[in-house]
Design a protein around this motif. Sequence first.
Motif, PDB file in Angstrom:
ATOM      1  N   GLN A  15       1.050  -1.257  -0.141  1.00 10.85           N
ATOM      2  CA  GLN A  15      -0.079   0.093  -0.100  1.00 10.85           C
ATOM      3  C   GLN A  15       0.960   1.222  -0.041  1.00 10.85           C
ATOM      4  O   GLN A  15       1.541   1.435   1.079  1.00 10.85           O
ATOM      5  CB  GLN A  15      -0.905   0.129   1.203  1.00 10.85           C
ATOM      6  CG  GLN A  15      -1.791  -1.131   1.439  1.00 10.85           C
ATOM      7  CD  GLN A  15      -1.368  -2.279   2.037  1.00 10.85           C
ATOM      8  OE1 GLN A  15      -0.551  -2.381   2.940  1.00 10.85           O
ATOM      9  NE2 GLN A  15      -1.701  -3.622   1.567  1.00 10.85           N
ATOM     10  N   VAL A  45       1.526   5.251  -0.842  1.00  9.31           N
ATOM     11  CA  VAL A  45       0.707   6.691  -0.864  1.00  9.31           C
ATOM     12  C   VAL A  45       1.290   7.460  -2.065  1.00  9.31           C
ATOM     13  O   VAL A  45       2.941   7.606  -2.103  1.00  9.31           O
ATOM     14  CB  VAL A  45       0.768   7.311   0.417  1.00  9.31           C
ATOM     15  CG1 VAL A  45      -0.035   8.714   0.305  1.00  9.31           C
ATOM     16  CG2 VAL A  45       0.172   6.395   1.481  1.00  9.31           C
ATOM     17  N   SER A  46       0.776   8.185  -2.804  1.00  4.10           N
ATOM     18  CA  SER A  46       1.068   9.080  -3.914  1.00  4.10           C
ATOM     19  C   SER A  46       0.655  10.309  -4.054  1.00  4.10           C
ATOM     20  O   SER A  46      -0.654  10.236  -3.540  1.00  4.10           O
ATOM     21  CB  SER A  46       1.308   8.297  -5.227  1.00  4.10           C
ATOM     22  OG  SER A  46      -0.114   8.101  -5.656  1.00  4.10           O
ATOM     23  N   SER A  47       1.127  11.180  -4.705  1.00  2.00           N
ATOM     24  CA  SER A  47       0.390  12.523  -4.776  1.00  2.00           C
ATOM     25  C   SER A  47       0.379  12.903  -6.212  1.00  2.00           C
ATOM     26  O   SER A  47       0.220  13.797  -6.632  1.00  2.00           O
ATOM     27  CB  SER A  47       1.258  13.758  -4.067  1.00  2.00           C
ATOM     28  OG  SER A  47       2.508  13.557  -4.409  1.00  2.00           O
ATOM     29  N   LEU A  74      -3.531  13.329  -2.069  1.00  3.55           N
ATOM     30  CA  LEU A  74      -2.884  11.818  -1.827  1.00  3.55           C
ATOM     31  C   LEU A  74      -4.279  10.541  -1.919  1.00  3.55           C
ATOM     32  O   LEU A  74      -5.034  10.903  -1.657  1.00  3.55           O
ATOM     33  CB  LEU A  74      -2.791  11.944  -0.237  1.00  3.55           C
ATOM     34  CG  LEU A  74      -1.601  12.817   0.333  1.00  3.55           C
ATOM     35  CD1 LEU A  74      -1.287  13.007   1.808  1.00  3.55           C
ATOM     36  CD2 LEU A  74      -0.409  12.865  -0.451  1.00  3.55           C
ATOM     37  N   GLN A  75      -3.285   9.688  -2.709  1.00  4.25           N
ATOM     38  CA  GLN A  75      -4.005   8.435  -3.135  1.00  4.25           C
ATOM     39  C   GLN A  75      -3.104   7.378  -2.838  1.00  4.25           C
ATOM     40  O   GLN A  75      -2.065   7.368  -2.456  1.00  4.25           O
ATOM     41  CB  GLN A  75      -4.336   8.517  -4.535  1.00  4.25           C
ATOM     42  CG  GLN A  75      -5.277   9.499  -5.023  1.00  4.25           C
ATOM     43  CD  GLN A  75      -5.732   9.357  -6.410  1.00  4.25           C
ATOM     44  OE1 GLN A  75      -6.806  10.033  -6.773  1.00  4.25           O
ATOM     45  NE2 GLN A  75      -4.980   8.415  -7.090  1.00  4.25           N
ATOM     46  N   VAL A  76      -3.849   6.121  -2.520  1.00  8.21           N
ATOM     47  CA  VAL A  76      -3.218   4.761  -2.263  1.00  8.21           C
ATOM     48  C   VAL A  76      -3.173   3.871  -3.231  1.00  8.21           C
ATOM     49  O   VAL A  76      -4.195   3.614  -4.296  1.00  8.21           O
ATOM     50  CB  VAL A  76      -3.722   4.096  -0.935  1.00  8.21           C
ATOM     51  CG1 VAL A  76      -3.198   2.791  -0.562  1.00  8.21           C
ATOM     52  CG2 VAL A  76      -3.651   5.013   0.230  1.00  8.21           C
ATOM     53  N   TYR A 121       4.735   9.454  -2.243  1.00  8.25           N
ATOM     54  CA  TYR A 121       4.650  10.678  -1.171  1.00  8.25           C
ATOM     55  C   TYR A 121       5.517   9.940   0.358  1.00  8.25           C
ATOM     56  O   TYR A 121       5.587   9.108   0.602  1.00  8.25           O
ATOM     57  CB  TYR A 121       3.334  10.536  -0.392  1.00  8.25           C
ATOM     58  CG  TYR A 121       3.193  11.364   0.775  1.00  8.25           C
ATOM     59  CD1 TYR A 121       3.135  12.611   0.630  1.00  8.25           C
ATOM     60  CD2 TYR A 121       2.957  10.794   2.117  1.00  8.25           C
ATOM     61  CE1 TYR A 121       2.834  13.297   1.913  1.00  8.25           C
ATOM     62  CE2 TYR A 121       2.886  11.663   2.941  1.00  8.25           C
ATOM     63  CZ  TYR A 121       2.779  12.903   3.049  1.00  8.25           C
ATOM     64  OH  TYR A 121       2.635  13.594   4.203  1.00  8.25           O
ATOM     65  N   ALA A 173       0.860   9.956   6.215  1.00  5.78           N
ATOM     66  CA  ALA A 173       0.494   8.538   5.755  1.00  5.78           C
ATOM     67  C   ALA A 173       1.659   7.730   5.577  1.00  5.78           C
ATOM     68  O   ALA A 173       2.567   8.157   5.179  1.00  5.78           O
ATOM     69  CB  ALA A 173      -0.375   8.690   4.639  1.00  5.78           C
ATOM     70  N   SER A 189       3.616   4.237   3.648  1.00  6.90           N
ATOM     71  CA  SER A 189       3.366   3.165   2.686  1.00  6.90           C
ATOM     72  C   SER A 189       4.090   2.054   3.185  1.00  6.90           C
ATOM     73  O   SER A 189       5.182   2.119   3.836  1.00  6.90           O
ATOM     74  CB  SER A 189       4.293   3.649   1.434  1.00  6.90           C
ATOM     75  OG  SER A 189       3.749   4.989   0.865  1.00  6.90           O
TER      76      SER A 189
END
Length: 243
Positions: free
Chosen positions: A164, A166-168, A194-196, A224, A229, A231
């Motif tokens: 999992q 997290v990215s922006s 921010l999305q997973v 991210y 958050a 990862s």
Amino acid sequence: MQPGFLLAASILATVLGIALLEDGVCRAPDGKNGSPGVPGRDGRPGQKGDVGEPGRAALSSSIKGPKGDAGEPGSPGPPGMRGPPGLPGPQGMPGVPGPPGQKGQAGNALEHPRPAFSASRLAPPRAGTTVVFDRIITNEENSYSPQTGKFTCRIPGLYYFSFQVVSSGDLCLSIAKNGQGLVSFCDHNSRGILQVNSGSSVLSLAVGDHVSLTTNPAQGSSIYSGSEADSVFSGFLVSPETA
């Protein structure tokens, strides 16, 4: 005439008659032959006669006499040659189940190593396209390296891996085995929030194989890094290979 005289005269006449018959002076002629009588019954069988002398040899061997009576059975002969095997017969009915076996000894899961790891990103070093998770959460059997971001197999079998991240921005990640990407997951984020990005897979590993998470810079590698958050990259042994 006196009765005594008559009796004496009768006796005398009788005696004279008998004497004349004996001398043939007064004899009647013979009568005719009578009819033949009925044949009499057979007589009783006579006794068995003596054995006769042997007969002479036959003049020609081509002349055969009548077939004689069967002789006594001879002794059994030797066994004959073994014949070829016959065709298989039909399958029989299933047998009755046997009795249950003895209960085995209880196993001890602690005796068998169970590799498992889980790590997050804190301040990871740069390692090309390999995503390094440098903060160890769990690392049974020390199979995961927080310096290289790679899990190394020491026990062959089936393993489960998941992540999992997290990215922006846009992000494409692949679960790679020995540097070769096997499954890829992409997330396009044009809004900059921010999305997973997550994914998982079960891999069959041999001793010495290594597994890592890699990025594809051409399709996006925005991961991210911050305190909002985490990862995470995880994996564990599902089923060891049996001999």
